[in-house]
Scaffold this motif. Structure first.
Motif, PDB file in Angstrom:
ATOM      1  N   GLU A  12       0.841  -1.183   0.000  1.00  0.00           N
ATOM      2  CA  GLU A  12       0.000   0.000   0.000  1.00  0.00           C
ATOM      3  C   GLU A  12       0.885   1.246   0.000  1.00  0.00           C
ATOM      4  OE1 GLU A  12      -3.834  -0.115   2.464  1.00  0.00           O
ATOM      5  OE2 GLU A  12      -2.473  -1.420   3.563  1.00  0.00           O
ATOM      6  N   SER A  13       0.337   2.343  -0.462  1.00  0.00           N
ATOM      7  CA  SER A  13       1.096   3.583  -0.444  1.00  0.00           C
ATOM      8  C   SER A  13       1.269   4.061   0.991  1.00  0.00           C
ATOM      9  CB  SER A  13       0.381   4.671  -1.251  1.00  0.00           C
ATOM     10  OG  SER A  13       0.970   5.929  -1.006  1.00  0.00           O
ATOM     11  N   PRO A  14       2.517   4.190   1.467  1.00  0.00           N
ATOM     12  CA  PRO A  14       2.715   4.714   2.825  1.00  0.00           C
ATOM     13  C   PRO A  14       2.298   6.176   2.927  1.00  0.00           C
ATOM     14  CG  PRO A  14       4.814   4.590   1.689  1.00  0.00           C
ATOM     15  CD  PRO A  14       3.801   3.931   0.787  1.00  0.00           C
ATOM     16  N   ILE A  15       2.213   6.840   1.774  1.00  0.00           N
ATOM     17  CA  ILE A  15       1.830   8.246   1.754  1.00  0.00           C
ATOM     18  C   ILE A  15       0.332   8.401   2.012  1.00  0.00           C
ATOM     19  CG2 ILE A  15       1.797  10.346   0.334  1.00  0.00           C
ATOM     20  CD1 ILE A  15       4.137   9.095  -1.269  1.00  0.00           C
ATOM     21  N   ARG A  16      -0.451   7.438   1.549  1.00  0.00           N
ATOM     22  CA  ARG A  16      -1.907   7.587   1.584  1.00  0.00           C
ATOM     23  C   ARG A  16      -2.639   6.619   2.512  1.00  0.00           C
ATOM     24  NH1 ARG A  16      -3.937  10.660  -2.749  1.00  0.00           N
ATOM     25  NH2 ARG A  16      -2.334  11.383  -4.190  1.00  0.00           N
ATOM     26  N   LYS A  17      -1.970   5.536   2.953  1.00  0.00           N
ATOM     27  CA  LYS A  17      -2.725   4.495   3.644  1.00  0.00           C
ATOM     28  C   LYS A  17      -3.235   4.918   5.022  1.00  0.00           C
ATOM     29  CE  LYS A  17       0.849   1.765   6.013  1.00  0.00           C
ATOM     30  NZ  LYS A  17       1.396   0.404   6.178  1.00  0.00           N
ATOM     31  N   LEU A  18      -2.601   5.940   5.637  1.00  0.00           N
ATOM     32  CA  LEU A  18      -3.054   6.388   6.954  1.00  0.00           C
ATOM     33  C   LEU A  18      -4.047   7.551   6.872  1.00  0.00           C
ATOM     34  CD1 LEU A  18       0.264   6.210   9.025  1.00  0.00           C
ATOM     35  CD2 LEU A  18      -1.455   4.441   8.645  1.00  0.00           C
ATOM     36  N   VAL A  19      -4.426   7.915   5.654  1.00  0.00           N
ATOM     37  CA  VAL A  19      -5.357   9.031   5.479  1.00  0.00           C
ATOM     38  C   VAL A  19      -6.675   8.826   6.237  1.00  0.00           C
ATOM     39  CG1 VAL A  19      -6.790  10.239   3.763  1.00  0.00           C
ATOM     40  CG2 VAL A  19      -4.351   9.876   3.336  1.00  0.00           C
ATOM     41  N   PRO A  20      -7.228   7.586   6.316  1.00  0.00           N
ATOM     42  CA  PRO A  20      -8.458   7.421   7.101  1.00  0.00           C
ATOM     43  C   PRO A  20      -8.355   7.913   8.542  1.00  0.00           C
ATOM     44  CG  PRO A  20      -8.106   5.484   5.743  1.00  0.00           C
ATOM     45  CD  PRO A  20      -6.877   6.340   5.600  1.00  0.00           C
ATOM     46  N   TYR A  21      -7.159   7.789   9.151  1.00  0.00           N
ATOM     47  CA  TYR A  21      -6.983   8.302  10.509  1.00  0.00           C
ATOM     48  C   TYR A  21      -7.088   9.830  10.517  1.00  0.00           C
ATOM     49  CZ  TYR A  21      -5.249   3.671  11.805  1.00  0.00           C
ATOM     50  OH  TYR A  21      -5.133   2.324  12.040  1.00  0.00           O
ATOM     51  N   ALA A  22      -6.580  10.468   9.472  1.00  0.00           N
ATOM     52  CA  ALA A  22      -6.686  11.925   9.375  1.00  0.00           C
ATOM     53  C   ALA A  22      -8.135  12.339   9.177  1.00  0.00           C
ATOM     54  CB  ALA A  22      -5.821  12.437   8.226  1.00  0.00           C
ATOM     55  N   ILE A  23      -8.871  11.562   8.385  1.00  0.00           N
ATOM     56  CA  ILE A  23     -10.291  11.861   8.161  1.00  0.00           C
ATOM     57  C   ILE A  23     -11.064  11.750   9.472  1.00  0.00           C
ATOM     58  CG2 ILE A  23     -12.386  11.043   7.013  1.00  0.00           C
ATOM     59  CD1 ILE A  23     -10.605  10.221   4.640  1.00  0.00           C
ATOM     60  N   ASP A  24     -10.762  10.712  10.255  1.00  0.00           N
ATOM     61  CA  ASP A  24     -11.418  10.551  11.558  1.00  0.00           C
ATOM     62  C   ASP A  24     -11.099  11.729  12.479  1.00  0.00           C
ATOM     63  OD1 ASP A  24     -12.547   8.183  10.795  1.00  0.00           O
ATOM     64  OD2 ASP A  24     -11.090   6.905  11.824  1.00  0.00           O
ATOM     65  N   ALA A  25      -9.847  12.154  12.491  1.00  0.00           N
ATOM     66  CA  ALA A  25      -9.456  13.282  13.338  1.00  0.00           C
ATOM     67  C   ALA A  25     -10.230  14.534  12.940  1.00  0.00           C
ATOM     68  CB  ALA A  25      -7.954  13.529  13.225  1.00  0.00           C
ATOM     69  N   LYS A  26     -10.353  14.766  11.651  1.00  0.00           N
ATOM     70  CA  LYS A  26     -11.099  15.935  11.177  1.00  0.00           C
ATOM     71  C   LYS A  26     -12.572  15.841  11.537  1.00  0.00           C
ATOM     72  CE  LYS A  26      -7.915  16.644   7.321  1.00  0.00           C
ATOM     73  NZ  LYS A  26      -7.727  16.556   5.859  1.00  0.00           N
ATOM     74  N   SER A  27     -13.117  14.628  11.513  1.00  0.00           N
ATOM     75  CA  SER A  27     -14.534  14.451  11.869  1.00  0.00           C
ATOM     76  C   SER A  27     -14.794  14.774  13.335  1.00  0.00           C
ATOM     77  CB  SER A  27     -14.984  13.017  11.561  1.00  0.00           C
ATOM     78  OG  SER A  27     -14.420  12.096  12.479  1.00  0.00           O
ATOM     79  N   ARG A  28     -13.719  14.694  14.153  1.00  0.00           N
ATOM     80  CA  ARG A  28     -13.835  15.055  15.576  1.00  0.00           C
ATOM     81  C   ARG A  28     -13.586  16.545  15.792  1.00  0.00           C
ATOM     82  NH1 ARG A  28     -10.432  10.455  15.846  1.00  0.00           N
ATOM     83  NH2 ARG A  28      -8.658  11.778  16.428  1.00  0.00           N
ATOM     84  N   GLY A  29     -13.379  17.281  14.701  1.00  0.00           N
ATOM     85  CA  GLY A  29     -13.165  18.723  14.806  1.00  0.00           C
ATOM     86  C   GLY A  29     -11.717  19.122  14.963  1.00  0.00           C
TER      87      GLY A  29
END
Length: 407
Positions: A12-29
């Motif tokens: 998997e792309s190491p650049i993009r595979k952790l993006v879901p964690y960033a999306i979750d963080a943003k969803s928490r404000g």
């Protein structure tokens, strides 16, 4: 159902595979400062958008497979400013530098072959090679040495009968290293003596700092028949979404082989090519301003990193990345922790774990790549968050070890 081994084995792309964690963080404000991806915030030159806006035709036709003549001419003229002289038949337009890399690997290697690449390297070198059933054999470089190349003898030890090419980026992604003329000459000698191709990924050519002299592999006359130059408008003109890349090579036989692949995928998007013609007309003053901006950003990020005990990295001299060795055992776990557990005033930062930029198992586990692509104010804030988060994480891990030893 079964899937192909070709893709099942692909990382998997190491650049993009952790993006879901960033999306979750943003969803928490939580505001996330992205240092994980090389997406500049520099404005794309307006000429690109004007050219697309002013396109006037009743039919949006296929472009010719090698690329529209106007764009090939523009790229040819651009290379002359670096004292590299190609004719139109020696340049192909591709769907980004990514397709240029994939097509070149497919053209110079058979399944089971291998290519050498200094590690850490752009992670997709591995992915594209795996798609073609080709192996990347790493030439390990070290943070403590600024990721410069090892000796000629060490590189020669990596060559075997199935080695077909040396692939390297200059300036480097992810390291920001600019190779010296002596290093360029060494690679040229190795390639000539061992009948290897040189795949020169030079998409960061404009981003060289501190008055260093830049040498392209296209400037070494005695190897011009074995050099393939990979290029792109993505970073040079901050036009990542345009997906316009190119291949330049004076070996017309190789160009003829790669053209078969270009014909198979029909063409590169017509409108993007029309816009890219105008990008190559951008005045050189644009590069001077952008270069100065990135240099300032580099200094902001590097200076903050150097305030943290245990961080190891040399100041990079090109591109817009820093690879830093951190005082942690697992950088990916640290990045996930930063996104899940850490925030200051509801803000956090997202680095990119560097392990995926290595082919040697176990290397890079304690390293991150940081892209200094934010404006100076945001980058300064991101650097402070990274420093605070790292110090807190190291303290937390020490407490866990101490508690475990007392249990």
């Amino acid at each position: 159902m079964k899937y192909s081994k070709r893709l099942s084995s692909m990382q998997e792309s190491p650049i993009r595979k952790l993006v879901p964690y960033a999306i979750d963080a943003k969803s928490r404000g939580t505001k996330v400062y992205h240092l994980n991806i090389g997406q500049p915030d520099i404005k794309t030159p307006k000429g690109f958008f004007d050219a697309v806006k002013n396109f006037d035709s009743e039919v949006l036709e296929y472009a010719v497979s090698p690329g529209i003549p106007e764009l090939i001419h523009a790229i040819r003229d651009y290379y002359t400013t670096y004292d590299m002289h190609f004719n139109d038949s020696q340049i192909l337009i591709t769907n980004g530098g990514s397709e240029a890399l994939l097509f070149t690997i497919m053209a110079v290697c058979d399944p089971g072959d291998n290519i050498l690449a200094p590690e850490p390297f752009y992670t997709n070198y591995n992915g594209f090679s795996q798609c073609a059933n080709v192996t990347v054999k790493p030439i390990t470089t070290k943070a403590e040495e600024g990721f410069h190349l090892p000796s000629k003898e060490e590189i020669l030890s990596r060559i075997d009968p199935n080695t077909k090419a040396i692939l390297l980026s200059n300036p480097g992604n992810p390291t920001g290293t600019v190779y010296t003329r002596a290093e360029i000459d060494m690679i040229a000698q190795i390639a000539k003596e061992n009948d290897l191709w040189i795949i020169a990924d030079e998409v960061y050519r404009e981003f060289v700092y501190d008055g260093l002299e830049y040498t392209s592999f296209g400037n070494i006359e005695e190897i011009e028949d074995r050099v393939v130059i990979i290029d792109s408008v993505s970073k040079r003109y901050s036009a990542c979404g345009a997906r316009i890349g190119s291949i330049a090579c004076k070996n017309t036989g190789l160009i003829s082989q790669i053209l078969k692949l270009c014909q198979g995928r029909l063409c590169v998007a017509t409108l993007e090519q029309i816009g890219a013609v105008e990008l190559y007309k951008t005045p050189t003053s644009y590069f001077k301003e952008v270069n100065n901006e990135y240099r300032k950003r580099r200094d902001v990020l590097y200076d903050e990193l150097m305030k943290v005990d245990g961080v190891i990295c040399k100041k990079p001299t090109g591109a817009f990345y820093i690879v830093a060795k951190l005082p942690v055992e697992n950088a990916e776990e640290f990045v996930v922790w930063m996104l899940n557990e850490f925030s200051d005033e509801n803000e956090t930062v997202m680095p990119c774990p560097a392990e995926g930029f290595y082919a040697t198992e176990g290397l890079g586990r304690d390293e991150v790549r940081l892209a200094y692509i934010l404006n100076e104010k945001d980058l300064h804030r991101a650097a402070i968050l990274l420093k605070e988060g790292l110090e807190k994480y190291v303290t937390l891990k020490k407490s866990e070890v101490l508690a475990g030893s007392e249990a």
